[in-house]
Design a protein around this motif. Structure first.
Motif, PDB file in Angstrom:
ATOM      1  N   ASP A  43      -7.518   4.298  -2.601  1.00 35.00           N
ATOM      2  CA  ASP A  43      -6.492   3.295  -2.314  1.00 35.00           C
ATOM      3  C   ASP A  43      -5.418   3.319  -3.395  1.00 35.00           C
ATOM      4  O   ASP A  43      -5.721   3.288  -4.577  1.00 35.00           O
ATOM      5  CB  ASP A  43      -7.094   1.884  -2.282  1.00 35.00           C
TER       6      ASP A  43
ATOM      7  N   SER B 130      -8.788  -3.585  -1.080  1.00 42.31           N
ATOM      8  CA  SER B 130      -8.059  -4.206   0.028  1.00 42.31           C
ATOM      9  C   SER B 130      -8.661  -5.538   0.398  1.00 42.31           C
ATOM     10  O   SER B 130      -9.880  -5.680   0.494  1.00 42.31           O
ATOM     11  CB  SER B 130      -8.067  -3.288   1.245  1.00 42.31           C
TER      12      SER B 130
ATOM     13  N   LYS C 299       0.853  -1.189   0.000  1.00 36.34           N
ATOM     14  CA  LYS C 299       0.000   0.000   0.000  1.00 36.34           C
ATOM     15  C   LYS C 299       0.884   1.232   0.000  1.00 36.34           C
ATOM     16  O   LYS C 299       1.955   1.251   0.618  1.00 36.34           O
ATOM     17  CB  LYS C 299      -0.875  -0.005   1.250  1.00 36.34           C
TER      18      LYS C 299
ATOM     19  N   TYR D 179      -1.637   1.488  -4.555  1.00 39.68           N
ATOM     20  CA  TYR D 179      -0.776   0.332  -4.314  1.00 39.68           C
ATOM     21  C   TYR D 179       0.355   0.318  -5.325  1.00 39.68           C
ATOM     22  O   TYR D 179       0.279   0.917  -6.394  1.00 39.68           O
ATOM     23  CB  TYR D 179      -1.580  -0.981  -4.435  1.00 39.68           C
TER      24      TYR D 179
END
Lengths: 180, 295
Positions: free
Chosen positions: A82, A155, A66, A84
């Motif tokens: 999010d 996630s 992450k 990554y």
């Protein structure tokens, strides 16, 4: 328009006359005479190089981690919550160079994720236009490129990823990413 | 079939004139004595009787009624022959139709099938089983490219930063130029004596076979700045670029390759060589340790 109708009428009348005189065989001979130059033209204009496609293999060589938004490179799109990062190894198993890192997409439409490779000129490609900036992966070489991707509610899920390319490469290059 | 007119006695083609004598205009019906006698002569059998009712106004038809029974057999055999020949003709037509359909199918599908076969064949030739490990070479020793006019040797002498401000390099980047030299074999010079006075290589040197790349410290690969950009930025014609050897490939006896690279990020050069016949990757060289040009 009238000329078009007249033309069609003449063609139909001609075909009917041929059918009257020599039956279906006459029509078939006309069809062969038309198809022959068309097929010759097709075979001459088709390029086998373009259709050959590119052969490369994509495999993850690091775990997915992450990334905080503040740590994202400037060239990466910011549209989700999010972010990554994963390092992918790209083996160019072909005799022609790849013009850029492969575009990736998810195999199914359950989730949405946007993948961006961090290539060499990423930090200046939007601002520098004096000369053409070209990334590439030469023939027979291996490169490890960090890919950043962002999406919603990724996630804890396992993503099935594939290159956005022709079907032959896509089927053999799908891989899984486990998102922390 | 030619028959003799019973009225004027002249011969005419029955099928061509549909039974109507072109000389006197008298109609000779099928089954008339004139027709039957001609049929018998043609087939070598006795004439036959038609048993049909007489047509109006033709005296030649009356004689057909007195004919005996056996004469119906040739008519029947004529019908059988006609039926057989008609069915034979129909069979031949169907055969011709089938052949034409097959030919048409080949013409339509053939190029696509052949194209797919060619594509797969080429793809198989160009596909590598695994990534290639390049051969490490020293810049002074270089590598050799074999051609039909002998072996050309490529060496690299130095690298330097291009201080030409026309490129307007972005922050943190520089234009790196690498100098190379191509030694032309004597065989090529004997064949093309003019090559000695010409910097641009044209003696069976196929520069498309050679692909140079700059390798950075993090093993990224960069392509040279293109001829188009060099010409545009430096305001030089393509011919001037060729004369100077300032191009995007190794195609001069003495030339330079230019790359836009991050400062102090140069590691070496990767040179890929393709097979001239198959275009498959033949050789790969990694040139490291190119010295900086002394000021």
């Amino acid at each position: 328009m009238r000329g078009f109708s007249l033309g069609i009428e003449c063609i139909v009348k001609g075909l009917m006359w041929i059918h009257r005189k020599s039956g279906i065989n006459g029509i078939l001979v006309i069809a062969i005479l038309i198809a022959l130059p068309c097929s010759i033209f097709f075979s001459e204009s088709s390029s086998t190089q373009y259709k050959s496609g590119k052969r490369y293999a994509v495999t993850p060589v690091s775990d997915t981690e992450k990334v905080a938004e503040k740590d994202l490179p400037a060239s990466i799109d910011r549209f989700a919550d999010d972010y990554y990062k994963v390092v992918l190894q790209i083996n160019n198993c072909y005799s022609t160079e790849l013009p850029h890192a492969p575009y990736l997409t998810l195999d199914n439409e359950k989730y949405y994720a946007s993948f961006r490779p961090l290539e060499y000129y990423c930090d200046i490609e939007n601002s520098y236009d004096v000369i053409y900036l070209e990334n590439c992966i030469p023939a027979g070489t291996t490169m490890s490129i960090p890919y950043y991707f962002s999406g919603y509610e990724l996630s804890g899920h396992t993503l099935s990823v594939m290159p956005l390319s022709d079907d032959e490469i896509t089927k053999s290059n799908s891989f899984k990413l486990t998102v922390p | 079939m030619k028959i003799k007119c019973t009225h004027c006695g002249r011969k005419f083609d029955y099928d061509l004139y549909a039974g109507l004598c072109p000389h006197c205009g008298v109609y000779q019906r099928q089954g008339s004595s004139a027709y039957n006698s001609s049929e018998a002569q043609a087939q070598g059998t006795s004439s036959y009787n038609s048993s049909e009712t007489q047509a109006q106004g033709t005296s030649s038809y009356n004689s057909s009624e007195t004919q005996t029974q056996p004469q119906t057999q040739p008519m029947a055999s004529h019908r059988e022959t006609a039926t057989k020949s008609t069915s034979g003709k129909r069979r031949n037509n169907w055969l011709a139709t089938a052949i034409l359909i097959v030919i048409l199918g080949f013409i339509i599908a053939g190029p696509e099938v052949f194209h797919t076969y060619q594509t797969n064949k080429i793809a198989k030739t160009l596909t590598l089983s695994e990534p290639v490990t390049p051969t490490k070479v020293k810049p002074s020793k270089g590598f050799t490219v074999s051609t039909e006019n002998g072996d050309f040797t490529v060496t690299f002498s130095s690298r330097s930063t291009d201080n030409d401000s026309t490129f307007e390099t972005p922050e943190g980047y520089e234009i790196l130029t690498v100098k190379y030299h191509v030694t032309v074999p004597q065989k090529a010079l004997n064949t093309f004596p003019g090559q000695a006075d010409e910097n641009h290589l044209y003696t069976h040197w196929d520069s498309d076979r050679i692909s140079p790349y700059c390798v950075t410290k993090d093993d990224s690969y960069l392509k040279p700045i293109s001829n188009y950009d060099l010409s545009r930025v430096k305001h030089l014609e393509y011919s001037e670029l060729e004369d100077n050897g300032t191009t995007d490939n190794i195609d001069s006896q003495d030339g330079t390759l230019s790359f836009l690279i991050k400062k102090n990020d140069f590691k070496g050069l990767l040179i890929n060589e393709l097979d001239p016949d198959t275009d498959a990757l033949a050789n790969s060289y990694l040139v490291t340790g190119i010295p900086k040009q002394k000021k």
